[in-house]
Design an enzyme around this catalytic site. Structure first.
Site, mmCIF file in Angstrom:
data_model
loop_
_atom_site.group_PDB
_atom_site.id
_atom_site.type_symbol
_atom_site.label_atom_id
_atom_site.label_comp_id
_atom_site.label_asym_id
_atom_site.label_seq_id
_atom_site.Cartn_x
_atom_site.Cartn_y
_atom_site.Cartn_z
ATOM 1 N N ASN A 204 -11.301 -9.116 1.173
ATOM 2 C CA ASN A 204 -10.091 -8.300 1.315
ATOM 3 C C ASN A 204 -10.152 -7.102 0.385
ATOM 4 O O ASN A 204 -11.093 -6.956 -0.401
ATOM 5 C CB ASN A 204 -8.831 -9.146 1.101
ATOM 6 C CG ASN A 204 -8.756 -9.701 -0.306
ATOM 7 O OD1 ASN A 204 -8.606 -8.960 -1.271
ATOM 8 N ND2 ASN A 204 -8.890 -11.012 -0.442
ATOM 9 N N ARG A 205 -9.162 -6.253 0.455
ATOM 10 C CA ARG A 205 -9.230 -4.942 -0.197
ATOM 11 C C ARG A 205 -8.759 -4.926 -1.652
ATOM 12 O O ARG A 205 -8.682 -3.869 -2.253
ATOM 13 C CB ARG A 205 -8.379 -3.933 0.598
ATOM 14 C CG ARG A 205 -8.999 -3.584 1.939
ATOM 15 C CD ARG A 205 -8.050 -2.715 2.743
ATOM 16 N NE ARG A 205 -7.751 -1.456 2.078
ATOM 17 C CZ ARG A 205 -6.784 -0.622 2.464
ATOM 18 N NH1 ARG A 205 -6.022 -0.934 3.495
ATOM 19 N NH2 ARG A 205 -6.579 0.505 1.811
#
Ligand code: CTP
Length: 400
Positions: A204-205
């Protein structure tokens, strides 16, 4: 501010620290000890600070520098602080300009020790550091790594950029005193990865910036900080114990190991909620017929929920984060309140991520919801600023 430099090889690193201070607009008086000048000469300090440099109390006596420099400082930072300087400071000795300055200073004092591991671990140094911390001096834990010569261990001067950040935190306001001294806090940061095969993962970011800001802010308030970092490409904050992990399973193990001794746990990490059921030991190949593999996922344990329900350390404050967008079922705040109740934590930092602007950004804004019904609005600002408010809320809830 005053930059004291004691006689250790790490004195050369303080040139960069000085540069950072002057470039960010601070008025810096450098006070090296005589031994420090054996490593880096007075012309270097004078040129970088734009001011004359003295080590003894006999220069410009009419200005009474041994009193005036300490009295007029907003912050005194000593980097590197040697075992000898720490001993003198702990015992109130004053035989040169730097030790006199430490005795006359009434502002916050930060010491960044650097020495060999044996010296740092010696009972004399341990006792001196404990004395100084009890007096409210912020003594940054040295970093681990390569020391002078071929040996490695605890005792390295933290990176100048990170000592600078600690000083900025200390200078940032009257409320950020050493109110977390004697506390152990656990912070998680970054985003976990769940591997499909040896080279591919679901991720994820999350950048880890908010978790790192929290770790820094807690260290600057005197806490012993354990930072469990999942795939974060940021330098270690000064004085913080960093434990690196990759997967949600590893993150969970490290959190459960540290939680029993933690007075506060802040779950700023973004653990992957799902992981592949099967992890291939070999790289998954493309098929000849062009069909793609089907991924079967299973849910990961919810660490925040687990520690909030187990409560292994009574009185510990547990903080979660929630990234919400608001939908047909409720507004960002309504969803945040529901999540706070579901997770069972004490505080929930709710971000509105509708615009996607939070990830990797230096800024953040949030509402901090309390299980006691409180709601604190933190307007858009730096992640460091949000971290300060989160620790204010935690500190207000910690019992003696
Ligand atoms: N968290 C955790 N363990 C997980 C997932 C999340 O401890 N396996 C923590 C995060 O560190 C964060 C909070 O839980 O503090 C975020 O809650 P989460 O339920 O993951 O938020 P969403 O992903 O938005 O959840 P939902 O889909 O239920 O809204």
């Amino acid at each position: 501010m005053v930059l004291g430099v004691a006689g250790g090889i790490a004195a050369y690193k303080s040139c960069e620290l000085l540069r950072r201070f002057t470039e960010s607009g601070h008025d810096v008086t450098v006070v090296p000890t005589a031994a420090a000048l054996e490593f880096v000469g007075a012309p270097t300090w004078a040129a970088l600070s734009g001011k004359p440099v003295a080590t003894d109390v006999w220069t410009q006596v009419h200005e009474v520098p041994h009193v005036r420099i300490g009295q007029s400082a907003d912050l005194v930072v000593v980097a590197p602080a040697t075992a000898d300087l720490i001993a003198k400071a702990a015992h109130g000795m004053a035989d040169d300009l730097l030790t006199n300055t430490l005795l006359t200073a009434r502002c916050p004092v930060v010491l960044a020790p650097a020495m060999h591991t044996e010296m740092w671990e010696h009972p004399a140094t341990r006792a001196n550091v404990a004395t100084l911390r009890e007096r409210g001096v912020l003594v940054i834990e040295p970093a681990e790594g390569r020391l002078t010569g071929a040996d490695t261990g605890k005792g390295r001067l933290p990176e100048p950029a990170e000592i600078f950040e600690v000083c900025q935190e200390v200078l940032s306001g009257a409320t950020t005193s050493a109110d977390l001294a004697g506390r152990h806090v656990l912070v998680t940061a970054g985003g976990t990865r769940e591997y499909l095969d040896p080279v591919r993962f679901l991720g994820n970011r999350s950048s880890g910036l908010q978790g790192y800001a929290l770790a820094r802010a807690a260290a600057a308030r005197g806490a012993e900080v354990t930072l469990v970092a999942a795939n974060v490409a940021l330098p270690d904050p000064a004085g913080v114990k960093v434990v690196r992990v990759e997967t949600t399973g590893e993150l969970r193990e490290e959190v459960l190991a540290a939680a029993p001794s933690a007075d506060a746990v802040v779950m700023a990490a973004a653990p992957a909620d799902f992981r592949p059921v099967d992890v291939s030991g070999a790289k998954i190949k493309k098929s000849a017929d062009g069909s793609a593999p089907e991924l079967r996922l299973t849910q990961n344990p919810d660490i925040l929920h687990e520690i909030s329900t187990q409560r292994v350390r009574p009185g510990a404050i547990i903080v979660g984060f929630a990234a919400e967008t608001g939908d047909d079922t409720g507004t960002v705040l309504e969803l945040g309140r529901a999540k706070l109740a579901r997770k069972g934590c004490d505080l929930l930092v709710v971000n509105d991520v509708g615009g996607g602007a939070v990830f990797g950004s230096p800024d953040n804004e949030a509402v901090i919801l309390g299980a006691d019904g409180s709601a604190v609005d933190v307007p858009r600002g730096s992640k460091a600023a949000l971290a300060r408010v989160i620790w204010d809320e935690v500190a207000a809830r910690l019992q003696d």
